[in-house]
Design a protein around this motif. Structure first.
Motif, PDB file in Angstrom:
ATOM      1  N   ALA A  69       0.832  -1.201   0.000  1.00 44.64           N
ATOM      2  CA  ALA A  69       0.000   0.000   0.000  1.00 44.64           C
ATOM      3  C   ALA A  69       0.867   1.252   0.000  1.00 44.64           C
ATOM      4  N   ALA A  70       1.950   1.240   0.781  1.00 38.09           N
ATOM      5  CA  ALA A  70       2.859   2.384   0.830  1.00 38.09           C
ATOM      6  C   ALA A  70       3.541   2.604  -0.518  1.00 38.09           C
ATOM      7  N   ARG A  71       3.956   1.510  -1.161  1.00 35.30           N
ATOM      8  CA  ARG A  71       4.630   1.643  -2.455  1.00 35.30           C
ATOM      9  C   ARG A  71       3.710   2.249  -3.498  1.00 35.30           C
ATOM     10  N   ALA A  72       2.476   1.792  -3.547  1.00 33.91           N
ATOM     11  CA  ALA A  72       1.536   2.326  -4.531  1.00 33.91           C
ATOM     12  C   ALA A  72       1.316   3.819  -4.313  1.00 33.91           C
ATOM     13  N   SER A  73       1.242   4.235  -3.060  1.00 35.66           N
ATOM     14  CA  SER A  73       1.024   5.649  -2.753  1.00 35.66           C
ATOM     15  C   SER A  73       2.265   6.473  -3.062  1.00 35.66           C
ATOM     16  N   PHE A  74       3.431   5.949  -2.717  1.00 31.62           N
ATOM     17  CA  PHE A  74       4.678   6.653  -3.027  1.00 31.62           C
ATOM     18  C   PHE A  74       4.844   6.825  -4.541  1.00 31.62           C
ATOM     19  N   GLU A  75       4.620   5.771  -5.299  1.00 29.42           N
ATOM     20  CA  GLU A  75       4.805   5.849  -6.745  1.00 29.42           C
ATOM     21  C   GLU A  75       3.797   6.809  -7.380  1.00 29.42           C
ATOM     22  N   ALA A  76       2.567   6.839  -6.844  1.00 28.47           N
ATOM     23  CA  ALA A  76       1.590   7.798  -7.351  1.00 28.47           C
ATOM     24  C   ALA A  76       2.060   9.223  -7.090  1.00 28.47           C
ATOM     25  N   ALA A  77       2.606   9.467  -5.905  1.00 27.95           N
ATOM     26  CA  ALA A  77       3.093  10.804  -5.573  1.00 27.95           C
ATOM     27  C   ALA A  77       4.313  11.184  -6.406  1.00 27.95           C
ATOM     28  N   LEU A  78       5.218  10.235  -6.612  1.00 27.56           N
ATOM     29  CA  LEU A  78       6.417  10.509  -7.404  1.00 27.56           C
ATOM     30  C   LEU A  78       6.049  10.854  -8.848  1.00 27.56           C
ATOM     31  N   ASP A  79       5.176  10.067  -9.438  1.00 23.15           N
ATOM     32  CA  ASP A  79       4.762  10.333 -10.815  1.00 23.15           C
ATOM     33  C   ASP A  79       4.040  11.678 -10.919  1.00 23.15           C
ATOM     34  N   TYR A  80       3.211  11.963  -9.941  1.00 27.23           N
ATOM     35  CA  TYR A  80       2.469  13.225  -9.932  1.00 27.23           C
ATOM     36  C   TYR A  80       3.420  14.413  -9.804  1.00 27.23           C
ATOM     37  N   ALA A  81       4.407  14.278  -8.913  1.00 26.69           N
ATOM     38  CA  ALA A  81       5.349  15.379  -8.685  1.00 26.69           C
ATOM     39  C   ALA A  81       6.163  15.695  -9.932  1.00 26.69           C
ATOM     40  N   ARG A  82       6.364  14.717 -10.782  1.00 26.91           N
ATOM     41  CA  ARG A  82       7.140  14.955 -12.002  1.00 26.91           C
ATOM     42  C   ARG A  82       6.325  15.671 -13.075  1.00 26.91           C
ATOM     43  N   SER A  83       5.002  15.552 -13.015  1.00 31.35           N
ATOM     44  CA  SER A  83       4.169  16.084 -14.096  1.00 31.35           C
ATOM     45  C   SER A  83       3.339  17.300 -13.696  1.00 31.35           C
ATOM     46  N   ARG A  84       3.000  17.441 -12.441  1.00 31.44           N
ATOM     47  CA  ARG A  84       2.164  18.553 -11.988  1.00 31.44           C
ATOM     48  C   ARG A  84       2.996  19.831 -11.907  1.00 31.44           C
ATOM     49  N   GLU A  85       2.547  20.862 -12.598  1.00 32.87           N
ATOM     50  CA  GLU A  85       3.312  22.104 -12.622  1.00 32.87           C
ATOM     51  C   GLU A  85       2.626  23.209 -11.815  1.00 32.87           C
ATOM     52  N   GLN A  86       3.428  23.919 -11.050  1.00 32.90           N
ATOM     53  CA  GLN A  86       3.006  25.114 -10.327  1.00 32.90           C
ATOM     54  C   GLN A  86       4.164  26.103 -10.379  1.00 32.90           C
ATOM     55  N   PHE A  87       3.844  27.365 -10.459  1.00 29.69           N
ATOM     56  CA  PHE A  87       4.874  28.409 -10.504  1.00 29.69           C
ATOM     57  C   PHE A  87       5.895  28.149 -11.617  1.00 29.69           C
ATOM     58  N   GLY A  88       5.391  27.584 -12.708  1.00 30.42           N
ATOM     59  CA  GLY A  88       6.218  27.457 -13.889  1.00 30.42           C
ATOM     60  C   GLY A  88       7.102  26.236 -13.982  1.00 30.42           C
ATOM     61  N   LYS A  89       6.988  25.283 -13.051  1.00 27.73           N
ATOM     62  CA  LYS A  89       7.807  24.074 -13.163  1.00 27.73           C
ATOM     63  C   LYS A  89       7.151  22.938 -12.387  1.00 27.73           C
ATOM     64  N   PRO A  90       7.563  21.681 -12.648  1.00 29.50           N
ATOM     65  CA  PRO A  90       6.992  20.552 -11.909  1.00 29.50           C
ATOM     66  C   PRO A  90       7.219  20.718 -10.402  1.00 29.50           C
ATOM     67  N   ILE A  91       6.214  20.327  -9.607  1.00 25.65           N
ATOM     68  CA  ILE A  91       6.357  20.496  -8.159  1.00 25.65           C
ATOM     69  C   ILE A  91       7.458  19.603  -7.596  1.00 25.65           C
ATOM     70  N   GLY A  92       7.854  18.575  -8.335  1.00 27.23           N
ATOM     71  CA  GLY A  92       8.988  17.755  -7.908  1.00 27.23           C
ATOM     72  C   GLY A  92      10.298  18.515  -7.911  1.00 27.23           C
ATOM     73  N   GLY A  93      10.325  19.689  -8.528  1.00 31.83           N
ATOM     74  CA  GLY A  93      11.534  20.495  -8.538  1.00 31.83           C
ATOM     75  C   GLY A  93      11.672  21.415  -7.343  1.00 31.83           C
ATOM     76  N   PHE A  94      10.677  21.399  -6.429  1.00 27.93           N
ATOM     77  CA  PHE A  94      10.748  22.239  -5.237  1.00 27.93           C
ATOM     78  C   PHE A  94      11.339  21.455  -4.066  1.00 27.93           C
ATOM     79  N   GLN A  95      12.094  22.136  -3.241  1.00 24.45           N
ATOM     80  CA  GLN A  95      12.830  21.463  -2.164  1.00 24.45           C
ATOM     81  C   GLN A  95      11.894  20.740  -1.187  1.00 24.45           C
ATOM     82  N   LEU A  96      10.785  21.380  -0.826  1.00 19.52           N
ATOM     83  CA  LEU A  96       9.910  20.745   0.163  1.00 19.52           C
ATOM     84  C   LEU A  96       9.307  19.452  -0.380  1.00 19.52           C
ATOM     85  N   THR A  97       8.963  19.437  -1.655  1.00 20.03           N
ATOM     86  CA  THR A  97       8.433  18.204  -2.251  1.00 20.03           C
ATOM     87  C   THR A  97       9.514  17.131  -2.308  1.00 20.03           C
ATOM     88  N   GLN A  98      10.721  17.512  -2.684  1.00 17.53           N
ATOM     89  CA  GLN A  98      11.811  16.534  -2.721  1.00 17.53           C
ATOM     90  C   GLN A  98      12.105  15.974  -1.337  1.00 17.53           C
TER      91      GLN A  98
END
Length: 402
Positions: free
Chosen positions: A270-299
């Motif tokens: 269950a944890a893996r499925a949730s982590f992978e969903a969050a990781l994939d989302y962070a790579r594609s969801r953009e805010q403030f002009g870039k993917p949210i995975g590029g922000f320190q707090l998300t990383q």
């Protein structure tokens, strides 16, 4: 000292964000084949439908799924003979991880069938009982359930009120069991009851007069799972219905230990499925002009989730190897369930924050896994019970009773 390992001429393999520690190296080819078979089955038969089942609060194809799980050898996996796969503990754990990565309710179906009902009959039943039930249960033709918890007695099963009394050569059972997975679809129920000889287990055919299993509704967790009450009103059984191999709490508690081991792995699914969903989302969801995975707090969130997830999988591997070597203690299983379920819930909650409002949608698996894990946290030993098990082991002092 052994010689130092030689570095690969080509250097270490590329970093895999889905397996950052290279834990796949711990698996044999046979282990991977088992894992991949279960993962493929879950992807084809569960993932396309489970959000709808969860939303409607039903598992309408449970009998069909049970037969399919039997066909791939997932029911009673670590047991030998009687049509069971005779798999290793690690292979069973890998199957639990993949099943719970789809949904906790599917892993619960398999866990209750194999680690509780089938395990009890296999370990403590007569040869006649094994022959009567296990081949059909391994094939998924008969579903089993395990009646221990009662409406007023969960963490303290020694105080159970369900009673079996002798009447001539027969046994007559009266009582109630609560929160029983598979109850209303089971063909056989392993029921534990007080007797004049102490607590005994009984293999109860569910078509016996006086037995009923009303389904429990209005759940907000494990919604894609069948949960029932067991009602026993003067259920008359022949003398050979009792499991002859054990008396006292040692019987049901050993079954629970076997099932808890599967949870140690399953929670990480269950944890893996949730982590992978969050990781994939962070790579594609953009805010403030870039993917949210590029922000320190998300990383930082993703890094902490990855650390706890793969530490938990590593712990599950370790316990599995100990079980295969015959060296695993019940206290060590408590260690694993306490840590892995608690960390899995935290991973799901953190993943939800990365997905924002989308995290509460059934379009993503995160909230479904988080709510399911609230049940997994409680059943087969609450957090407090596992803390006390470990506390007693650490200090030598029993805090269960004042």
């Amino acid at each position: 000292m052994p010689p130092a390992a030689k570095a690969s001429p080509s250097g270490p393999p590329p970093f895999d964000p889905y397996d950052p520690l290279g834990l796949d190296d711990l698996l044999s080819d046979e282990d991977r084949a088992v894992r991949d078979t279960v993962r493929r089955w879950a992807a084809e038969r569960v993932l396309p439908h489970v959000a709808g089942w969860y939303e409607r609060g039903e598992l309408p194809v449970i009998r069909e799924l049970a037969r399919e799980l039997g066909a791939i050898g997932a029911l009673g996996m670590p047991l030998t003979g009687y049509g069971c796969a005779g798999a290793s503990a690690v292979q069973y754990g890998l199957a639990c991880l993949e099943l719970e990565a789809a949904d906790s309710g599917i892993r619960s179906l398999v866990s209750v069938q194999g680690s509780l009902a089938m395990y009890a009959i296999h370990r403590y039943g007569s040869e006649e009982q094994r022959q009567q039930w296990l081949p059909r249960m391994a094939a998924g033709e008969v579903i089993g359930c395990f009646g221990l918890t009662e409406p007023d007695h969960g963490s303290d099963p020694a105080a159970m009120r369900t009673r079996a009394r002798k009447d001539g050569s027969d046994w007559v059972l009266d009582g109630r069991k609560m929160w029983i997975t598979n109850g209303s679809v089971a063909g056989v129920a392993v029921v534990w009851a007080q007797t004049d000889e102490g607590i005994r287990g009984f293999a109860v055919p569910t078509d016996t007069p006086g037995f009923s299993a009303p389904e429990i509704h209005h759940k907000w967790s494990l919604r894609a799972s069948v949960t029932s009450e067991l009602v026993l009103d003067g259920v008359r059984l022949p003398a050979d219905a009792v499991l002859p191999g054990v008396s006292g709490l040692r019987g049901p508690l050993s079954c629970l230990s076997h099932a808890r081991y599967g949870i140690v792995w399953g929670a990480m699914g269950a944890a893996r499925a949730s982590f992978e969903a969050a990781l994939d989302y962070a790579r594609s969801r953009e805010q403030f002009g870039k993917p949210i995975g590029g922000f320190q707090l998300t990383q930082a969130k993703l890094a902490d989730m990855a650390v706890e997830l793969h530490k938990g999988i590593l712990l599950a591997h370790h316990l599995g190897r100990r079980m295969d070597a015959g060296r695993l203690r019940a206290e060590q299983i408590s260690f694993g369930k306490l840590n892995n379920v608690r960390e899995a819930i935290d991973i799901c909650r953190t993943a939800r924050t990365i997905l924002g409002a989308n995290g509460i949608s059934l379009e993503y698996p995160v909230m479904r896994h988080a709510t399911n894990l609230e049940s997994v946290l409680t059943y087969e030993g609450t957090v407090e019970m596992h803390q006390l098990v470990l506390g007693k082991a650490l200090t030598g002092l029993d805090a269960f009773r004042g």
